[in-house]
Design a protein around this motif. Structure first.
Motif, PDB file in Angstrom:
ATOM      1  N   ASN A  47       0.821  -1.209   0.000  1.00 22.57           N
ATOM      2  CA  ASN A  47       0.000   0.000   0.000  1.00 22.57           C
ATOM      3  C   ASN A  47       0.860   1.266   0.000  1.00 22.57           C
ATOM      4  O   ASN A  47       0.362   2.352  -0.274  1.00 22.57           O
ATOM      5  N   GLY A  48       2.147   1.116   0.309  1.00 21.56           N
ATOM      6  CA  GLY A  48       3.042   2.269   0.386  1.00 21.56           C
ATOM      7  C   GLY A  48       3.694   2.640  -0.928  1.00 21.56           C
ATOM      8  O   GLY A  48       4.118   3.774  -1.117  1.00 21.56           O
ATOM      9  N   ASP A  49       3.780   1.683  -1.855  1.00 20.10           N
ATOM     10  CA  ASP A  49       4.379   1.933  -3.162  1.00 20.10           C
ATOM     11  C   ASP A  49       3.419   1.430  -4.224  1.00 20.10           C
ATOM     12  O   ASP A  49       2.716   0.446  -4.015  1.00 20.10           O
ATOM     13  N   LYS A  50       3.418   2.083  -5.396  1.00 21.53           N
ATOM     14  CA  LYS A  50       2.505   1.664  -6.462  1.00 21.53           C
ATOM     15  C   LYS A  50       2.833   0.258  -6.954  1.00 21.53           C
ATOM     16  O   LYS A  50       1.936  -0.555  -7.190  1.00 21.53           O
ATOM     17  N   ILE A  51       4.133  -0.048  -7.113  1.00 23.62           N
ATOM     18  CA  ILE A  51       4.534  -1.356  -7.620  1.00 23.62           C
ATOM     19  C   ILE A  51       5.561  -1.955  -6.667  1.00 23.62           C
ATOM     20  O   ILE A  51       6.610  -1.373  -6.420  1.00 23.62           O
ATOM     21  N   VAL A  52       5.233  -3.124  -6.129  1.00 24.30           N
ATOM     22  CA  VAL A  52       6.120  -3.832  -5.208  1.00 24.30           C
ATOM     23  C   VAL A  52       6.284  -5.253  -5.718  1.00 24.30           C
ATOM     24  O   VAL A  52       5.305  -5.907  -6.095  1.00 24.30           O
TER      25      VAL A  52
ATOM     26  N   VAL B 263       4.278  -9.970  -7.718  1.00 26.24           N
ATOM     27  CA  VAL B 263       4.209  -8.559  -8.083  1.00 26.24           C
ATOM     28  C   VAL B 263       2.842  -8.003  -7.709  1.00 26.24           C
ATOM     29  O   VAL B 263       1.814  -8.603  -8.016  1.00 26.24           O
ATOM     30  N   PHE B 264       2.880  -6.848  -7.064  1.00 26.14           N
ATOM     31  CA  PHE B 264       1.663  -6.134  -6.673  1.00 26.14           C
ATOM     32  C   PHE B 264       1.682  -4.768  -7.351  1.00 26.14           C
ATOM     33  O   PHE B 264       2.677  -4.055  -7.279  1.00 26.14           O
ATOM     34  N   ILE B 265       0.583  -4.431  -8.010  1.00 26.62           N
ATOM     35  CA  ILE B 265       0.440  -3.111  -8.636  1.00 26.62           C
ATOM     36  C   ILE B 265      -0.820  -2.483  -8.064  1.00 26.62           C
ATOM     37  O   ILE B 265      -1.892  -3.088  -8.116  1.00 26.62           O
ATOM     38  N   GLY B 266      -0.663  -1.292  -7.511  1.00 26.54           N
ATOM     39  CA  GLY B 266      -1.813  -0.620  -6.908  1.00 26.54           C
ATOM     40  C   GLY B 266      -2.430  -1.417  -5.776  1.00 26.54           C
ATOM     41  O   GLY B 266      -3.641  -1.396  -5.588  1.00 26.54           O
TER      42      GLY B 266
ATOM     43  N   THR C 187       8.720   2.396 -12.271  1.00 28.40           N
ATOM     44  CA  THR C 187       9.497   2.483 -11.041  1.00 28.40           C
ATOM     45  C   THR C 187       8.875   1.501 -10.071  1.00 28.40           C
ATOM     46  O   THR C 187       7.657   1.527  -9.849  1.00 28.40           O
ATOM     47  N   PHE C 188       9.684   0.613  -9.512  1.00 26.26           N
ATOM     48  CA  PHE C 188       9.134  -0.391  -8.611  1.00 26.26           C
ATOM     49  C   PHE C 188      10.090  -0.652  -7.463  1.00 26.26           C
ATOM     50  O   PHE C 188      11.284  -0.390  -7.546  1.00 26.26           O
ATOM     51  N   LYS C 189       9.518  -1.173  -6.387  1.00 24.16           N
ATOM     52  CA  LYS C 189      10.300  -1.535  -5.213  1.00 24.16           C
ATOM     53  C   LYS C 189      10.457  -3.055  -5.227  1.00 24.16           C
ATOM     54  O   LYS C 189       9.463  -3.784  -5.209  1.00 24.16           O
ATOM     55  N   ALA C 190      11.711  -3.518  -5.285  1.00 22.55           N
ATOM     56  CA  ALA C 190      11.991  -4.956  -5.246  1.00 22.55           C
ATOM     57  C   ALA C 190      12.463  -5.308  -3.839  1.00 22.55           C
ATOM     58  O   ALA C 190      13.430  -4.732  -3.344  1.00 22.55           O
ATOM     59  N   ILE C 191      11.776  -6.227  -3.208  1.00 23.44           N
ATOM     60  CA  ILE C 191      12.145  -6.708  -1.880  1.00 23.44           C
ATOM     61  C   ILE C 191      12.762  -8.088  -2.082  1.00 23.44           C
ATOM     62  O   ILE C 191      12.065  -9.035  -2.460  1.00 23.44           O
ATOM     63  N   GLU C 192      14.074  -8.155  -1.895  1.00 30.63           N
ATOM     64  CA  GLU C 192      14.841  -9.369  -2.193  1.00 30.63           C
ATOM     65  C   GLU C 192      14.866 -10.295  -0.970  1.00 30.63           C
ATOM     66  O   GLU C 192      15.619 -10.077  -0.024  1.00 30.63           O
TER      67      GLU C 192
ATOM     68  N   LYS D 251      -2.742  -4.592  -5.546  1.00 34.48           N
ATOM     69  CA  LYS D 251      -3.347  -5.857  -5.964  1.00 34.48           C
ATOM     70  C   LYS D 251      -2.281  -6.803  -6.497  1.00 34.48           C
ATOM     71  O   LYS D 251      -1.371  -6.391  -7.228  1.00 34.48           O
ATOM     72  N   TYR D 252      -2.409  -8.083  -6.163  1.00 30.37           N
ATOM     73  CA  TYR D 252      -1.501  -9.109  -6.669  1.00 30.37           C
ATOM     74  C   TYR D 252      -1.794  -9.337  -8.150  1.00 30.37           C
ATOM     75  O   TYR D 252      -2.928  -9.613  -8.520  1.00 30.37           O
ATOM     76  N   VAL D 253      -0.762  -9.183  -8.992  1.00 30.45           N
ATOM     77  CA  VAL D 253      -0.972  -9.360 -10.435  1.00 30.45           C
ATOM     78  C   VAL D 253      -0.254 -10.581 -10.994  1.00 30.45           C
ATOM     79  O   VAL D 253      -0.456 -10.915 -12.156  1.00 30.45           O
ATOM     80  N   GLY D 254       0.599 -11.237 -10.195  1.00 32.57           N
ATOM     81  CA  GLY D 254       1.200 -12.466 -10.675  1.00 32.57           C
ATOM     82  C   GLY D 254       2.698 -12.522 -10.526  1.00 32.57           C
ATOM     83  O   GLY D 254       3.307 -11.748  -9.784  1.00 32.57           O
ATOM     84  N   GLY D 255       3.276 -13.476 -11.273  1.00 27.97           N
ATOM     85  CA  GLY D 255       4.703 -13.725 -11.224  1.00 27.97           C
ATOM     86  C   GLY D 255       5.393 -13.380 -12.537  1.00 27.97           C
ATOM     87  O   GLY D 255       4.907 -12.557 -13.309  1.00 27.97           O
ATOM     88  N   GLY D 256       6.514 -14.042 -12.790  1.00 30.23           N
ATOM     89  CA  GLY D 256       7.344 -13.713 -13.943  1.00 30.23           C
ATOM     90  C   GLY D 256       6.657 -13.890 -15.284  1.00 30.23           C
ATOM     91  O   GLY D 256       6.651 -12.980 -16.111  1.00 30.23           O
ATOM     92  N   THR D 257       6.060 -15.063 -15.504  1.00 30.93           N
ATOM     93  CA  THR D 257       5.419 -15.283 -16.801  1.00 30.93           C
ATOM     94  C   THR D 257       4.180 -14.407 -16.956  1.00 30.93           C
ATOM     95  O   THR D 257       3.880 -13.953 -18.065  1.00 30.93           O
ATOM     96  N   ASP D 258       3.481 -14.147 -15.846  1.00 28.87           N
ATOM     97  CA  ASP D 258       2.312 -13.244 -15.900  1.00 28.87           C
ATOM     98  C   ASP D 258       2.753 -11.844 -16.327  1.00 28.87           C
ATOM     99  O   ASP D 258       2.100 -11.195 -17.151  1.00 28.87           O
ATOM    100  N   MET D 259       3.866 -11.378 -15.759  1.00 30.80           N
ATOM    101  CA  MET D 259       4.362 -10.036 -16.090  1.00 30.80           C
ATOM    102  C   MET D 259       4.794  -9.969 -17.545  1.00 30.80           C
ATOM    103  O   MET D 259       4.539  -8.983 -18.237  1.00 30.80           O
TER     104      MET D 259
END
Length: 99
Positions: A13-18, A72-75, A41-46, A77-85
């Motif tokens: 909720n703090g960043d648009k893309i996490v 991956v979460f955008i806005g 622009t996205f935040k990657a949490i490793e 909401k969970y939008v998926g993984g690598g192949t989804d992206m």
């Protein structure tokens, strides 16, 4: 101390893309490439660089039903993984989602 699901919800909720990711994961690299391809622009949490990464991964599974990374979460909401992206990028939908 906040629970892991609270920390995850605060992050998404703090960043648009996490993206919850691991530095060595090829699917994570695919997702990052798709996001970079639309200049997002996205935040990657490793998770592999965190002592409690497995705890985050367990909490992510409880939230999304998926244990694998990337997640991956955008806005918020969970939008998926690598192949989804990759599919979203190739279809042109990702550019709209991150705009």
């Amino acid at each position: 101390m906040a629970s892991y699901d609270q920390k995850i919800k605060a992050a998404i909720n703090g960043d648009k893309i996490v993206m919850y990711s691991k530095t060595y994961c090829p699917y994570c690299k695919m997702a990052k490439s798709a996001l970079k391809g639309v200049n997002a622009t996205f935040k990657a949490i490793e998770l592999d660089e965190m002592n409690d990464g497995a705890d985050y991964q367990n909490a992510l599974q409880a939230i999304t039903g998926v244990r694998s990374v990337p997640q991956v979460f955008i806005g918020g909401k969970y939008v998926g993984g690598g192949t989804d992206m990759k599919k979203l990028h190739d279809s042109g939908k990702l550019a709209t989602m991150v705009a």
